[in-house]
Design a protein around this motif. Structure first.
Motif, short mmCIF file in Angstrom:
data_model
loop_
_atom_site.label_atom_id
_atom_site.label_comp_id
_atom_site.label_asym_id
_atom_site.label_seq_id
_atom_site.Cartn_x
_atom_site.Cartn_y
_atom_site.Cartn_z
N ARG A 429 0.80 -1.24 0.05
CA ARG A 429 0.19 -0.03 -0.11
C ARG A 429 0.84 1.39 -0.10
O ARG A 429 0.45 2.20 -0.71
N ASP A 430 2.06 1.30 0.89
CA ASP A 430 2.63 2.53 1.11
C ASP A 430 4.19 2.53 0.65
O ASP A 430 4.86 3.43 0.52
N GLY A 431 4.82 1.36 0.08
CA GLY A 431 6.00 1.26 -0.31
C GLY A 431 7.00 0.91 0.79
O GLY A 431 8.00 0.50 0.61
N SER A 432 6.40 0.76 2.09
CA SER A 432 7.30 0.39 3.47
C SER A 432 6.20 0.39 4.41
O SER A 432 5.01 0.72 4.41
N ALA A 433 6.85 -0.33 5.32
CA ALA A 433 5.98 -0.59 6.55
C ALA A 433 6.72 0.04 7.73
O ALA A 433 6.36 -0.05 9.10
N GLU A 434 7.48 1.21 7.50
CA GLU A 434 8.25 1.84 8.44
C GLU A 434 7.47 2.58 9.53
O GLU A 434 7.84 2.95 10.66
N LYS A 435 6.17 2.85 9.32
CA LYS A 435 5.18 3.55 10.30
C LYS A 435 4.84 2.66 11.23
O LYS A 435 4.26 3.08 12.40
N LEU A 436 5.03 1.38 11.13
CA LEU A 436 4.69 0.37 12.30
C LEU A 436 5.57 0.30 13.44
O LEU A 436 6.55 0.43 13.38
N SER A 502 9.10 -12.17 3.81
CA SER A 502 9.76 -10.88 3.09
C SER A 502 11.17 -10.63 3.75
O SER A 502 11.34 -10.85 5.07
N ASP A 503 12.08 -9.76 3.25
CA ASP A 503 13.15 -9.32 3.98
C ASP A 503 12.43 -8.09 4.46
O ASP A 503 12.38 -7.08 3.99
N LEU A 504 12.77 -8.16 5.87
CA LEU A 504 12.45 -6.94 6.87
C LEU A 504 13.02 -5.65 6.61
O LEU A 504 12.31 -4.62 6.99
N TYR A 505 14.21 -5.58 6.10
CA TYR A 505 15.10 -4.79 5.91
C TYR A 505 14.45 -3.85 4.64
O TYR A 505 14.36 -2.64 4.73
N LYS A 506 14.24 -4.63 3.75
CA LYS A 506 13.48 -4.30 2.43
C LYS A 506 12.19 -3.42 2.73
O LYS A 506 11.52 -2.63 2.07
N ALA A 507 11.48 -4.03 3.70
CA ALA A 507 10.31 -3.67 4.24
C ALA A 507 10.32 -2.32 5.13
O ALA A 507 9.35 -1.63 5.44
N GLY A 508 11.55 -1.84 5.33
CA GLY A 508 11.58 -0.65 6.11
C GLY A 508 11.65 -0.82 7.71
O GLY A 508 11.61 -0.21 8.55
N LEU A 509 11.76 -2.28 8.00
CA LEU A 509 11.67 -2.52 9.53
C LEU A 509 12.96 -2.95 10.48
O LEU A 509 13.06 -3.15 11.40
N GLY A 510 13.78 -3.48 9.49
CA GLY A 510 15.05 -4.18 9.98
C GLY A 510 15.88 -3.45 11.08
O GLY A 510 16.08 -4.04 12.05
N GLU A 511 16.27 -2.14 10.94
CA GLU A 511 16.89 -1.27 11.66
C GLU A 511 15.92 -0.94 12.70
O GLU A 511 16.47 -0.94 14.11
N LYS A 512 14.83 -0.81 12.61
CA LYS A 512 13.85 -0.36 13.72
C LYS A 512 13.88 -1.65 14.98
O LYS A 512 14.00 -1.39 16.05
#
Length: 536
Positions: A429-436, A502-512
């Motif tokens: 939907r957003d291109g990333s899940a980083e807002k989670l 999925s690769d959680l780094y590509k999803a924007g969550l790995g570093e978080k």
């Protein structure tokens, strides 16, 4: 009072004890069902007796049916000997409400209990008689997912399945072998149509059941034990359908305290006991009140009017969507989060966790806040109402003896569905899940759990998981009080699409997730502090 057909005649005593009894003639119903069977069920255990039996009991009490269900057991025969036969197949259903009150009813819809043992046995002769009857509309199952398995994890046939394939339809031992053999007998007896319905709590259950039964039949055909015509008949869903279903009801083992209270109310012989197969059984079944059964409406010989007892009948896609709603958003992710954090914080009961402000806030953020924007809406159930009931009624129920330790089993096999699907939906939907925030916090909590050290710095036993050794190996050298020891350790896990989908780094969550994990490592009490920081 005695839980028998004769004992039910003492209506005033049952009323005084607060127990609702059948309004119909149970003995007459049992006789009608023996002569003209409509529904046989494999798996005579607690969820069947309370939930499924209760559905048909509702129809009988309402005058919407005049026949019951025949229970067939292929494995734990002690349940037939010890809680069916001595009690005339009656069940005392006890509903455990969150306010501490209980509802009590005698369920009289189980017309017969059969030990299904193939060969020259009374049980097998009776099963063949039932399957030959044109009146039979439905064959259903609660035998757990492993009951459908023909193959092991290495792809080879399981020994019991191999033995059934070798012996053919004359003397099968497994549930799948028996069902295939009994359907062969139905084919030879005129081939009336029938629905074969898994009601087990597993994904695509109808597909699994169909594959096992048709595989067994196909193997027999290869050996010349059954005809090609039978296999063709079996493979045509106009003759034998395999509807999908989704079932949801927590039915814990019978409580000794409930048994004691029932006896104090004057009902004889209510004590639970452990069967020879290490199963907890009793003349009563205790369970939560909420219950859901959604079934694909594909019944070629008709069916009981179960929609009038609360069952949802729909199409296959909707069944799948209801399951997806439950498993990826509204129930299972919440359970897994409570499991790992419950172990870290010293809890032994899920209900107690729900009285913890931080943990309650965590599941509220995972479900209603982060999951709901991308939830699969099945339309026939409201996702919001479902998750609200889970959080406010079901999980906090102190009578549900669910432990975080039990739910933490096999978490590596679950996180990809329970969290990974929501993550993928955000990326789509957003291109990333980083807002989670809450979902990555749950994943960080699982990784922290894998160290087997609680928030007070004490060791604890991890629940079984097929990837435990591999995952703990990757975390080797990580120590409580040394956040820097986690440097570089998480990437092989968080980037593994086989675990998370999925690769959680590509999803924007790995570093978080790495950051949250390091915070939870900083010392004693750091798990609580981190939890409170993000959701408190």
């Amino acid at each position: 009072m005695k839980l028998t057909i004769e004992g039910l005649k003492d209506t005033e005593s049952w009323k005084k004890a607060g127990v609702t009894i059948p309004s119909y003639d149970v003995a007459a119903m049992q006789e009608r069902t023996r002569k003209e069977p409509v529904w046989v069920h494999f798996g005579a255990g607690n969820i069947f007796r309370m939930f499924i039996g209760g559905l048909q009991d509702t129809l009988l009490n309402g005058g919407l049916s005049d026949k019951g269900i025949i229970a067939a057991e292929t494995f734990g025969f002690d349940i037939i000997d010890e809680v069916y036969v001595p009690y005339d197949n009656l069940v005392l259903g006890v509903t455990l409400r969150p306010d501490g009150s209980v509802g009590k009813r005698v369920i009289g819809s189980l017309a017969e209990g059969i030990k299904s043992v193939s060969g020259d046995t009374d049980g097998w002769r009776r099963m063949k008689e039932i399957f030959a009857a044109r009146s039979l509309q439905m064959v259903s199952f609660t035998i757990t997912e492993k009951g459908y398995a023909l193959y092991g994890s290495d792809g080879s046939l399981l020994p019991a399945a191999s033995a059934d394939i070798a012996s053919g339809p004359a003397a099968p031992k497994t549930a799948m072998g028996q069902v295939a053999a009994l359907l062969f007998h139905r084919f030879l007896s005129g081939g009336a149509p029938v629905a074969v319905v898994s009601m087990d709590n597993c994904s695509h259950n109808g597909e699994k059941l169909r594959a096992s039964v048709t595989t067994m039949a196909g193997k027999w055909q290869e050996r010349g034990m059954v005809s090609a015509e039978f296999v063709a008949w079996l493979s045509d869903e106009g003759n034998v359908s395999f509807p999908w279903s989704m079932i949801d009801k927590i039915t814990p083992r019978p409580s000794e305290e409930i048994g004691r209270k029932l006896e104090e109310a004057g009902i004889e012989k209510m004590k639970p006991f452990v069967s020879a197969h290490k199963t907890y059984i009793a003349p009563f079944v205790n369970a939560e009140g909420p219950q859901y059964l959604i079934i694909e409406d594909r019944f070629p010989n008709g069916r009981p009017a179960l929609e009038k007892a609360g069952v949802y009948f729909t199409d296959r896609d909707t069944v799948n969507n209801v399951e997806r709603m439950k498993v990826t958003t509204c129930l299972n992710p919440l359970h897994t989060s409570l499991a790992v954090y419950g172990c870290l914080l010293g809890y032994t009961l899920i209900a107690d966790e729900m009285r913890d402000a931080d943990l309650s806030a965590l599941v509220t953020k995972i479900g209603p806040v982060e999951g709901m924007p991308v939830v699969t809406d099945p339309k026939i159930l409201s996702p919001k109402a479902f998750v609200d009931e889970v959080i406010n009624v079901r999980l906090p129920n102190p009578f549900m003896p669910d432990t975080p330790q039990r739910i933490a089993c096999d978490t590596s096999q679950k996180v990809g569905i329970r969290f990974g699907e929501t993550i993928k939906s955000y990326v789509a939907r957003d291109g990333s899940a980083e807002k989670l925030t809450a979902i990555p916090l749950a994943i960080a909590g699982w990784l922290r759990y894998l160290l087997a050290v609680d928030d007070d710095g004490n060791g604890f036993e991890l629940s079984p998981d097929p990837m435990l050794d591999e995952l703990r190996g990757k975390l080797s050298g990580v120590e409580l009080g040394k956040p820097e020891s986690a440097e570089g350790k998480l990437k092989p896990i968080l980037s593994n699409a086989n675990i998370f989908g999925s690769d959680l780094y590509k999803a924007g969550l790995g570093e978080k997730i790495e950051g949250m994990f390091r915070e939870e490592l900083s010392g004693k009490g750091a798990v609580r502090a981190t939890l409170h920081k993000y959701v408190g």
